[in-house]
Design an enzyme around this catalytic site. Structure first.
Site, PDB file in Angstrom:
ATOM      1  N   GLY A   1       0.867  -1.174   0.000  1.00 65.01           N
ATOM      2  CA  GLY A   1       0.000   0.000   0.000  1.00 65.01           C
ATOM      3  C   GLY A   1       0.901   1.220   0.000  1.00 65.01           C
ATOM      4  N   GLU A   2       0.650   2.136   0.889  1.00 64.24           N
ATOM      5  CA  GLU A   2       1.501   3.323   1.000  1.00 64.24           C
ATOM      6  C   GLU A   2       2.021   3.380   2.437  1.00 64.24           C
ATOM      7  OE1 GLU A   2       2.355   5.149  -1.631  1.00 64.24           O
ATOM      8  OE2 GLU A   2       3.684   6.233  -0.256  1.00 64.24           O
ATOM      9  N   SER A   3       3.338   3.201   2.576  1.00 63.41           N
ATOM     10  CA  SER A   3       3.895   3.028   3.919  1.00 63.41           C
ATOM     11  C   SER A   3       3.672   4.245   4.820  1.00 63.41           C
ATOM     12  CB  SER A   3       5.382   2.698   3.827  1.00 63.41           C
ATOM     13  OG  SER A   3       6.062   3.697   3.101  1.00 63.41           O
TER      14      SER A   3
ATOM     15  N   CYS B   1       6.110  -5.428   0.480  1.00 59.21           N
ATOM     16  CA  CYS B   1       6.269  -4.120  -0.176  1.00 59.21           C
ATOM     17  C   CYS B   1       6.191  -2.982   0.856  1.00 59.21           C
ATOM     18  CB  CYS B   1       5.279  -3.968  -1.314  1.00 59.21           C
ATOM     19  SG  CYS B   1       5.840  -2.726  -2.488  1.00 59.21           S
TER      20      CYS B   1
ATOM     21  N   ARG C   1      13.023   3.086  -0.079  1.00 54.67           N
ATOM     22  CA  ARG C   1      11.708   3.080  -0.748  1.00 54.67           C
ATOM     23  C   ARG C   1      11.877   3.377  -2.240  1.00 54.67           C
ATOM     24  NH1 ARG C   1       7.972   7.291   2.089  1.00 54.67           N
ATOM     25  NH2 ARG C   1       6.441   6.300   0.747  1.00 54.67           N
TER      26      ARG C   1
ATOM     27  N   ILE D   1       5.817  -3.413  -7.453  1.00 47.25           N
ATOM     28  CA  ILE D   1       5.078  -2.174  -7.731  1.00 47.25           C
ATOM     29  C   ILE D   1       5.666  -1.062  -6.869  1.00 47.25           C
ATOM     30  CG2 ILE D   1       2.811  -1.057  -7.728  1.00 47.25           C
ATOM     31  CD1 ILE D   1       1.609  -3.961  -7.743  1.00 47.25           C
ATOM     32  N   ARG D   2       6.386  -0.172  -7.490  1.00 50.43           N
ATOM     33  CA  ARG D   2       7.079   0.910  -6.741  1.00 50.43           C
ATOM     34  C   ARG D   2       7.723   0.331  -5.481  1.00 50.43           C
ATOM     35  NH1 ARG D   2       3.701   4.815  -4.838  1.00 50.43           N
ATOM     36  NH2 ARG D   2       5.470   6.191  -4.658  1.00 50.43           N
TER      37      ARG D   2
ATOM     38  N   HIS E   1       4.871  -8.797  -4.349  1.00 48.26           N
ATOM     39  CA  HIS E   1       3.483  -9.025  -3.927  1.00 48.26           C
ATOM     40  C   HIS E   1       2.995 -10.435  -4.312  1.00 48.26           C
ATOM     41  CE1 HIS E   1       2.266  -4.814  -3.048  1.00 48.26           C
ATOM     42  NE2 HIS E   1       3.187  -4.509  -3.930  1.00 48.26           N
TER      43      HIS E   1
ATOM     44  N   GLU F   1       0.639 -11.999  -3.115  1.00 48.12           N
ATOM     45  CA  GLU F   1      -0.829 -12.035  -3.026  1.00 48.12           C
ATOM     46  C   GLU F   1      -1.497 -11.587  -4.328  1.00 48.12           C
ATOM     47  OE1 GLU F   1       1.145  -9.811  -1.817  1.00 48.12           O
ATOM     48  OE2 GLU F   1       0.249  -7.817  -1.978  1.00 48.12           O
TER      49      GLU F   1
END
Ligand code: GLN
Length: 191
Positions: A47-49, A79, A106, A135-136, A172, A174
């Site tokens: 997600g967004e840390s 991630c 990051r 992903i990023r 990821h 998942e």
């Protein structure tokens, strides 16, 4: 089979729960400190840390989470989750929880190639290579002596690491149909 919580305050927690179901583990969404009780393991999703850490602090989860880890709960950060569990970041934000002895950068793969898929040999996963979706994604830039590097990309960038019952992956699992990493975490959680 272990009971595994999935931190469900932001990010792709639903996909993790589906994978846990597929490997026969009990799973539960975790948003509040009391929901950590009785868990064998916890997944911190992608997600967004910065958002995830902010919400962990708002919900008063930082200390209870650290306490559970001292008491033997397994944790897997994927991630953004890898960023959250790190001891130190090369970035200014967020302030990580310091659960694993790793330093993390990051968005380590740069802007142009910030999302890609590749085949990865992961130590401890038998059979064909793991199809890994980045992903990023972050990367481990330093790891303490007790940390085992399970997979690397580009000859020397660690993207899967384990320290006792703590696991972190830049990618990821998942988001694929391959349940082997979730099976591995379920087995770490139950020992
Ligand atoms: N780039 C995100 C961060 O720094 C992580 C991306 C992800 O979880 N897919 O938090």
């Amino acid at each position: 089979m272990p009971t595994i919580g999935v931190l469900a305050i932001q990010g792709d927690f639903i996909e993790h729960r589906e994978m846990l179901g597929a490997v026969g583990a009990e799973s539960r969404e975790v948003r509040l400190p009391e929901q950590l009780e009785g868990l064998d393991g916890l997944i911190i999703p992608g997600g967004e840390s910065t958002t995830i850490v902010q919400l962990i602090d708002i919900f008063g989860m930082r200390e209870p989470l650290k306490q559970c880890v001292s008491n033997g709960m397994a944790v897997w950060g994927t991630c953004a989750g890898m960023i959250v569990v790190a001891r130190r970041l090369l970035d200014r934000r967020p302030q990580p929880l310091g659960l694993m002895d790793i330093e993390v950068s990051r968005n380590a793969f740069g802007r142009q190639v910030d999302s890609f898929e590749t085949s990865l040999e992961v130590n401890g996963i038998d059979g064909p290579p793991v199809h890994a979706v980045f992903i990023r994604a972050p990367v481990v830039t330093k790891a303490g002596e007790a940390v085992r590097i399970l997979a690397e990309v580009d000859g020397g960038m660690p993207v899967a690491v384990r320290e006792g019952k703590l696991l972190a992956t830049s990618f990821h699992p998942e988001l694929t149909n391959d349940t082997r990493m979730h099976r591995m975490f379920a087995s770490i959680s139950s020992c």
